[in-house]
Structure formats: structure tokens, C-alpha cells
Design an enzyme around this catalytic site. Structure first.
Site, PDB file in Angstrom:
ATOM      1  N   ASN A  12     -31.924  25.238  13.868  1.00 25.57           N
ATOM      2  CA  ASN A  12     -32.218  25.886  12.596  1.00 25.57           C
ATOM      3  C   ASN A  12     -33.708  25.804  12.277  1.00 25.57           C
ATOM      4  O   ASN A  12     -34.436  25.033  12.893  1.00 25.57           O
ATOM      5  CB  ASN A  12     -31.385  25.206  11.499  1.00 25.57           C
ATOM      6  CG  ASN A  12     -30.916  26.187  10.461  1.00 25.57           C
ATOM      7  OD1 ASN A  12     -31.627  27.129  10.120  1.00 25.57           O
ATOM      8  ND2 ASN A  12     -29.724  25.982   9.956  1.00 25.57           N
ATOM      9  N   CYS A  13     -34.132  26.573  11.296  1.00 16.03           N
ATOM     10  CA  CYS A  13     -35.528  26.654  10.866  1.00 16.03           C
ATOM     11  C   CYS A  13     -36.111  25.260  10.651  1.00 16.03           C
ATOM     12  O   CYS A  13     -35.470  24.443  10.023  1.00 16.03           O
ATOM     13  CB  CYS A  13     -35.601  27.444   9.557  1.00 16.03           C
ATOM     14  SG  CYS A  13     -37.215  27.446   8.790  1.00 16.03           S
ATOM     15  N   PRO A  14     -37.312  24.934  11.114  1.00 16.05           N
ATOM     16  CA  PRO A  14     -38.253  25.807  11.811  1.00 16.05           C
ATOM     17  C   PRO A  14     -38.221  25.630  13.326  1.00 16.05           C
ATOM     18  O   PRO A  14     -39.137  26.076  13.998  1.00 16.05           O
ATOM     19  CB  PRO A  14     -39.596  25.295  11.279  1.00 16.05           C
ATOM     20  CG  PRO A  14     -39.394  23.822  11.175  1.00 16.05           C
ATOM     21  CD  PRO A  14     -37.930  23.618  10.830  1.00 16.05           C
ATOM     22  N   LEU A  15     -37.168  25.000  13.858  1.00 15.27           N
ATOM     23  CA  LEU A  15     -37.185  24.656  15.289  1.00 15.27           C
ATOM     24  C   LEU A  15     -37.329  25.853  16.238  1.00 15.27           C
ATOM     25  O   LEU A  15     -38.100  25.751  17.200  1.00 15.27           O
ATOM     26  CB  LEU A  15     -35.957  23.810  15.650  1.00 15.27           C
ATOM     27  CG  LEU A  15     -36.003  22.380  15.104  1.00 15.27           C
ATOM     28  CD1 LEU A  15     -34.699  21.658  15.394  1.00 15.27           C
ATOM     29  CD2 LEU A  15     -37.160  21.591  15.708  1.00 15.27           C
ATOM     30  N   ASP A  39     -29.885  31.494  14.863  1.00 17.88           N
ATOM     31  CA  ASP A  39     -30.306  31.379  13.471  1.00 17.88           C
ATOM     32  C   ASP A  39     -30.698  32.768  12.957  1.00 17.88           C
ATOM     33  O   ASP A  39     -31.688  33.337  13.403  1.00 17.88           O
ATOM     34  CB  ASP A  39     -31.487  30.391  13.409  1.00 17.88           C
ATOM     35  CG  ASP A  39     -32.185  30.421  12.069  1.00 17.88           C
ATOM     36  OD1 ASP A  39     -31.512  30.743  11.067  1.00 17.88           O
ATOM     37  OD2 ASP A  39     -33.398  30.118  12.023  1.00 17.88           O
TER      38      ASP A  39
END
Lengths: 74, 171
Positions: A12-15, A39
Site C-alpha cells: 500500500n501507499c507509499p511502498l 493498490d
């Protein structure tokens, strides 16, 4: 055909963005990276990332909740 | 592409939940070619501790916090217990541990990065970490309590970092 593929599924954000940045930094200009993400937020985010960093988003393909972004390294 | 290449963040909060936004914004900023500095002051210093396992999220006086179970049957996971549990409950011992445990579990389920992982990524991407010297002294910390790679300085240094920066965020 992509030179490299990054599987960011389940992240999920920001990965997805961070991993994309890392993957691109190891590549040469003109090479193609495929990023796979689950995502939904990354659709807008990858576009914004390419916009800001000058890398070229060649295509975005959605297939049943899975997104494949094809990026050309600047 | 933009020419606004600098960003600064003042991180002031030290609970587990509020530890995330500064690291998320900072790491994304450097990924997008910004030069990023985070100035940690007051409770924000918690975010630089070697041991972040003691950081907690508190539902106490936090009515905005949704509280859903990350496990169990689907119908149960949909229920928001936040408004149903009286605030006085959260004054009981170990309820913060429970809330923190559930939040960590929910984050893992949602593929959110771990706090230490995000922080390490910030460092790998050369985000500059500055710890406010005054509050380090005020709270009786020793410099050994903090991770490597932290600079210790004051508010004037923060302003120096702001020079030419178009994004200056307070968190």
C-alpha cells in the site's frame, strides 16, 4: 517487453512508489520497467510520480484489480 | 517537471499513528526528486528513537478514530466500535496496548509499511533528520537514544533548511 519487472502486489501507499523509485535508480536510461500493483491509489500516484520525475509512463493496464504500469526510465 | 526541489517537515507528534505521516510524505518526496528535511521537535523526537516498539496509539480523547477488527467474520469486521465504546474505557490499563496491537494488525493486513522500514527507507533516500537540541535536553534524552545519522540543531537551522523550499509542512 520490459527489461525489469517489479511486483508490488499487496503493498500500500507509499511502498509501490518507493519500490518503483528504487528499481528505476538501478536501471539505465531508456530501459523499460513493468510495475505490478494491487493498490488502486497507485494509478494516480504512478502518473504523478512520472510527471514529477520525468520518467515516461508508457501504459497502464488494469486486469481484475491488478495494475501493470510500463515505465521508461528517463 | 517542477523546479521546486525542496521540502521541509516539522514533526511534533510521537504517538504510533502520527509517526507515519512525516515518514510517508518525506520518503515519497525524495522518491519524487525533492530534497527533504524533517525537523523533529517535542514528542516528534519519539520517531527517532532506536526503539520505536514503545510507541502507542491512544483512542483516549480521539473520537475520530475508527475502530474495526482486522480479524473475524466479515460482518464483524464492518462494525465500527469507535462510537460505541465509552471514552472512559480507554482509561483502563493496557487498553492502549490493545488499540496499538489492533492497529498494527490492520496495517499489516493492508500492506502498509512498518514504521522502522519506512524510516530506514527515508534514510536510504537521504532524507535529512534533524532533532531539536532544546527538546532533547528538555526531555532528558541522551544522543545514544537515537538512531545513527541524526543531526542535532535548533530552530535557526530549520529556517536555514527552509531557504528555497516550497513545501513546508507542520505535522
Amino acid at each position: 517487453m520490459a527489461d525489469e519487472t517489479l511486483d508490488a502486489s499487496g503493498l500500500n501507499c507509499p511502498l509501490p512508489i518507493l519500490k518503483t523509485k528504487k528499481a528505476l535508480s538501478k536501471m539505465d536510461t531508456g530501459k523499460i520497467l513493468d510495475v505490478i500493483s494491487t493498490d488502486a491509489g497507485s494509478v494516480k500516484d504512478i502518473e504523478a510520480f512520472c510527471n514529477q520525475t520525468g520518467n515516461k509512463l508508457i501504459s497502464t493496464v488494469e486486469d481484475g484489480g491488478k495494475y501493470v504500469f510500463t515505465i521508461e526510465k528517463a | 517537471m517542477s523546479d521546486n526541489k525542496k521540502m521541509t517537515i516539522i514533526a511534533t507528534k510521537g504517538t504510533f499513528d502520527w509517526a507515519f505521516p512525516p515518514f510517508i510524505i518525506a520518503s515519497t518526496g525524495v522518491a519524487m526528486d525533492k530534497e527533504v528535511t524533517i525537523f523533529f521537535t517535542f514528542y516528534g523526537l519519539n520517531l527517532l528513537l532506536k526503539d520505536t516498539s514503545k510507541l502507542r496509539v491512544s483512542p483516549m480523547g480521539n473520537p475520530a478514530m475508527p475502530m474495526k477488527l482486522p480479524m473475524g467474520p466479515k460482518w464483524l469486521q464492518k462494525i465500527d466500535f469507535g462510537p460505541k465504546i465509552p471514552n472512559i474505557f480507554w482509561s483502563l490499563p493496557f487498553t492502549e496496548h490493545l488499540a496499538t496491537y489492533l492497529m498494527k494488525k490492520t496495517m499489516k493486513k493492508n500492506g502498509v509499511a512498518k514504521l522502522d522500514e519506512l524510516r530506514a527507507m527515508c534514510q536510504e533516500f537521504d532524507v535529512k533528520f534533524i532533532a531539536c537540541e532544546m527538546t532533547v535536553d528538555l526531555f532528558g534524552y541522551s544522543k545514544d537514544d537515537f538512531i545513527d545519522g541524526v543531526e542535532f540543531a535548533g530552530a535557526a537551522t530549520y529556517f536555514d533548511e527552509c531557504d528555497g523550499s516550497n513545501h513546508n509542512l507542520y505535522m
